[in-house]
Design a protein around this motif. Sequence first.
Motif, PDB file in Angstrom:
ATOM      1  N   GLU A 112      39.618  45.012  26.403  1.00  0.00           N
ATOM      2  CA  GLU A 112      40.314  43.735  26.219  1.00  0.00           C
ATOM      3  C   GLU A 112      39.819  42.666  27.193  1.00  0.00           C
ATOM      4  O   GLU A 112      39.991  41.480  26.958  1.00  0.00           O
ATOM      5  CB  GLU A 112      41.828  43.937  26.348  1.00  0.00           C
ATOM      6  N   THR A 113      39.186  43.095  28.310  1.00  0.00           N
ATOM      7  CA  THR A 113      38.718  42.120  29.303  1.00  0.00           C
ATOM      8  C   THR A 113      37.301  41.669  28.967  1.00  0.00           C
ATOM      9  O   THR A 113      37.078  40.533  28.573  1.00  0.00           O
ATOM     10  CB  THR A 113      38.755  42.717  30.722  1.00  0.00           C
ATOM     11  N   VAL A 114      36.335  42.575  29.176  1.00  0.00           N
ATOM     12  CA  VAL A 114      34.927  42.310  28.874  1.00  0.00           C
ATOM     13  C   VAL A 114      34.324  43.628  28.380  1.00  0.00           C
ATOM     14  O   VAL A 114      34.976  44.668  28.471  1.00  0.00           O
ATOM     15  CB  VAL A 114      34.159  41.818  30.135  1.00  0.00           C
ATOM     16  N   GLU A 143      37.477  39.692  33.771  1.00  0.00           N
ATOM     17  CA  GLU A 143      37.628  41.060  34.220  1.00  0.00           C
ATOM     18  C   GLU A 143      39.050  41.363  34.706  1.00  0.00           C
ATOM     19  O   GLU A 143      39.810  40.464  35.047  1.00  0.00           O
ATOM     20  CB  GLU A 143      36.636  41.364  35.349  1.00  0.00           C
ATOM     21  N   SER A 144      39.333  42.667  34.791  1.00  0.00           N
ATOM     22  CA  SER A 144      40.664  43.122  35.189  1.00  0.00           C
ATOM     23  C   SER A 144      41.028  42.688  36.618  1.00  0.00           C
ATOM     24  O   SER A 144      40.159  42.477  37.456  1.00  0.00           O
ATOM     25  CB  SER A 144      40.726  44.652  35.107  1.00  0.00           C
ATOM     26  N   THR A 145      42.309  42.595  36.851  1.00  0.00           N
ATOM     27  CA  THR A 145      42.837  42.435  38.207  1.00  0.00           C
ATOM     28  C   THR A 145      42.630  43.762  38.933  1.00  0.00           C
ATOM     29  O   THR A 145      42.930  44.819  38.380  1.00  0.00           O
ATOM     30  CB  THR A 145      44.354  42.135  38.158  1.00  0.00           C
ATOM     31  N   ALA A 177      33.256  45.476  46.816  1.00  0.00           N
ATOM     32  CA  ALA A 177      33.733  44.906  45.566  1.00  0.00           C
ATOM     33  C   ALA A 177      32.838  43.732  45.197  1.00  0.00           C
ATOM     34  O   ALA A 177      33.129  42.602  45.522  1.00  0.00           O
ATOM     35  CB  ALA A 177      35.189  44.457  45.699  1.00  0.00           C
ATOM     36  N   PRO A 178      31.726  44.017  44.504  1.00  0.00           N
ATOM     37  CA  PRO A 178      30.794  42.931  44.207  1.00  0.00           C
ATOM     38  C   PRO A 178      31.421  41.825  43.378  1.00  0.00           C
ATOM     39  O   PRO A 178      30.949  40.706  43.409  1.00  0.00           O
ATOM     40  CB  PRO A 178      29.654  43.619  43.461  1.00  0.00           C
ATOM     41  N   GLY A 179      32.491  42.170  42.671  1.00  0.00           N
ATOM     42  CA  GLY A 179      33.204  41.122  41.955  1.00  0.00           C
ATOM     43  C   GLY A 179      33.716  40.078  42.920  1.00  0.00           C
ATOM     44  O   GLY A 179      34.042  38.959  42.551  1.00  0.00           O
TER      45      GLY A 179
HETATM   46  O1  TXA Z   1      37.761  44.429  33.343  1.00  0.00           O
HETATM   47  C1  TXA Z   1      37.047  45.144  34.015  1.00  0.00           C
HETATM   48  O2  TXA Z   1      37.379  45.571  35.148  1.00  0.00           O
HETATM   49  C2  TXA Z   1      35.664  45.509  33.441  1.00  0.00           C
HETATM   50  C3  TXA Z   1      35.885  46.396  32.210  1.00  0.00           C
HETATM   51  C4  TXA Z   1      34.577  46.908  31.647  1.00  0.00           C
HETATM   52  O3  TXA Z   1      36.749  47.435  32.545  1.00  0.00           O
HETATM   53  N1  TXA Z   1      34.883  46.187  34.404  1.00  0.00           N
HETATM   54  C5  TXA Z   1      34.321  45.550  35.451  1.00  0.00           C
HETATM   55  O4  TXA Z   1      33.498  46.373  36.206  1.00  0.00           O
HETATM   56  O5  TXA Z   1      34.494  44.383  35.714  1.00  0.00           O
HETATM   57  P1  TXA Z   1      32.516  45.837  37.313  1.00  0.00           P
HETATM   58  O6  TXA Z   1      31.786  47.040  37.787  1.00  0.00           O
HETATM   59  O7  TXA Z   1      31.716  44.727  36.778  1.00  0.00           O
HETATM   60  O8  TXA Z   1      33.469  45.363  38.424  1.00  0.00           O
HETATM   61  C6  TXA Z   1      34.281  46.336  39.042  1.00  0.00           C
HETATM   62  C7  TXA Z   1      34.717  45.895  40.373  1.00  0.00           C
HETATM   63  C8  TXA Z   1      33.561  45.736  41.311  1.00  0.00           C
HETATM   64  O9  TXA Z   1      33.775  44.552  42.040  1.00  0.00           O
HETATM   65  C9  TXA Z   1      33.683  46.977  42.160  1.00  0.00           C
HETATM   66  O10 TXA Z   1      33.138  46.819  43.439  1.00  0.00           O
HETATM   67  C10 TXA Z   1      35.169  47.156  42.216  1.00  0.00           C
HETATM   68  O11 TXA Z   1      35.552  46.895  40.907  1.00  0.00           O
HETATM   69  N2  TXA Z   1      35.505  48.519  42.575  1.00  0.00           N
HETATM   70  C11 TXA Z   1      35.291  49.648  41.873  1.00  0.00           C
HETATM   71  N3  TXA Z   1      35.667  50.729  42.559  1.00  0.00           N
HETATM   72  C12 TXA Z   1      36.145  50.285  43.739  1.00  0.00           C
HETATM   73  C13 TXA Z   1      36.657  50.907  44.909  1.00  0.00           C
HETATM   74  N4  TXA Z   1      36.775  52.219  44.996  1.00  0.00           N
HETATM   75  N5  TXA Z   1      37.043  50.110  45.944  1.00  0.00           N
HETATM   76  C14 TXA Z   1      36.924  48.766  45.860  1.00  0.00           C
HETATM   77  N6  TXA Z   1      36.428  48.111  44.786  1.00  0.00           N
HETATM   78  C15 TXA Z   1      36.042  48.861  43.756  1.00  0.00           C
END
Ligand code: TXA
Length: 328
Positions: A25-27, A171-173, A215-217
């Motif tokens: 639902e997000t991306v 993207e998700s919160t 958290a590269p986001g």
């Molecule tokens: O909406 C969303 O979250 C989408 C859909 C596909 O589910 N996914 C998404 O994934 O945006 P990505 O990899 O682009 O971004 C995920 C974020 C990244 O900033 C990552 O660092 C963070 O989540 N993240 C994942 N695991 C983490 C952790 N253990 N601690 C801190 N940040 C984490």
Amino acid sequence: MSDDDDIILAVAMLQRGGVVAFPTETVYGLGADALNTAAVERVFSIKGRPAQHPLIVHIADASQLSEWARDIPAMAYTLATRFWPGPLTLILKRAARVPDNVTGGQDTIGLRVPNHLVALSLLKKFGGGIAAPSANRFGRISPTTQGHVRAEFGNSVDMILDGGPCQVGVESTIVSLVGERPVILRPGGISRVALAGALGVSVEFNSAADNSPRAPGMLERHYAPRTPLRIVPTGRLFNEVSAMITFGQRVGILELAREPSKLPFLERGVFRYSMPVTPVEYAQSLYATLRQADDAQLDYLLVEQMPDSEEWLTVNDRLRRAANAHSE
Ligand code: TXA
Ligand code: MG
């Protein structure tokens, strides 16, 4: 739209260590079996993502939480019950069996149940966790249609499931529940007010983590279109655009779709993108519009500044990061 046969094929791909892009639902996400280290490795390499950046593991429902996390606080179940399936990722302590490369070597894991029929059907039939970042090259705009994923990766992924345009669009919160208090690491589809309401405690943003590689986001230069982008207050748009046209530049404007337009006198040759006036709908179409602007090969994209209010927070966050990508 993908049907049952596609899902069966996608499950087989995942079981064989394949990489499957799928709608949420997000991306759109770029998925692999979270327990298959080699498959997860391929996701990193296709995306061009540095190894220390963790992936979110997608699961079918909250009952699977304990397979992936340990020491799960009651708050996790409260949020899961209230918001899953939905655009909320919980950061928890990871279970021992979770491979290191999924979590970037950290002791925590991001978990989420997406609210999309295709994703849920895939997760249920697969049975395990699907590690999936957004299905875009590292640092670029997340895809909100199957076509975006194809444009981004072509045949380098094994399969791209189609679920139509994403309903949330950003993207998700991400909420961390590993510290003393719940902290928002990335604003998204679920607001701080909604989280606080469900938990009965205040929830803060983690401003200190803005440039954390974890958290590269949260990187200031994330979610970037190729076109240089600048945020401009409404009252200054006309002058800024006019000046750029004078210098012969191809300029685009992302403006709110108001009637009558605040910029009635602009010359032809300016690319105008009308954005929905409500934050939820604006977010829904933001990434697709930024991709359109990229395709138009503009010299510059000027984005009308949105109100500095909580309801616009997620949109403002993504716009600011897109602008920062070109500020150096
Ligand atoms: O909406 C969303 O979250 C989408 C859909 C596909 O589910 N996914 C998404 O994934 O945006 P990505 O990899 O682009 O971004 C995920 C974020 C990244 O900033 C990552 O660092 C963070 O989540 N993240 C994942 N695991 C983490 C952790 N253990 N601690 C801190 N940040 C984490
Ligand atoms: Mg991403």
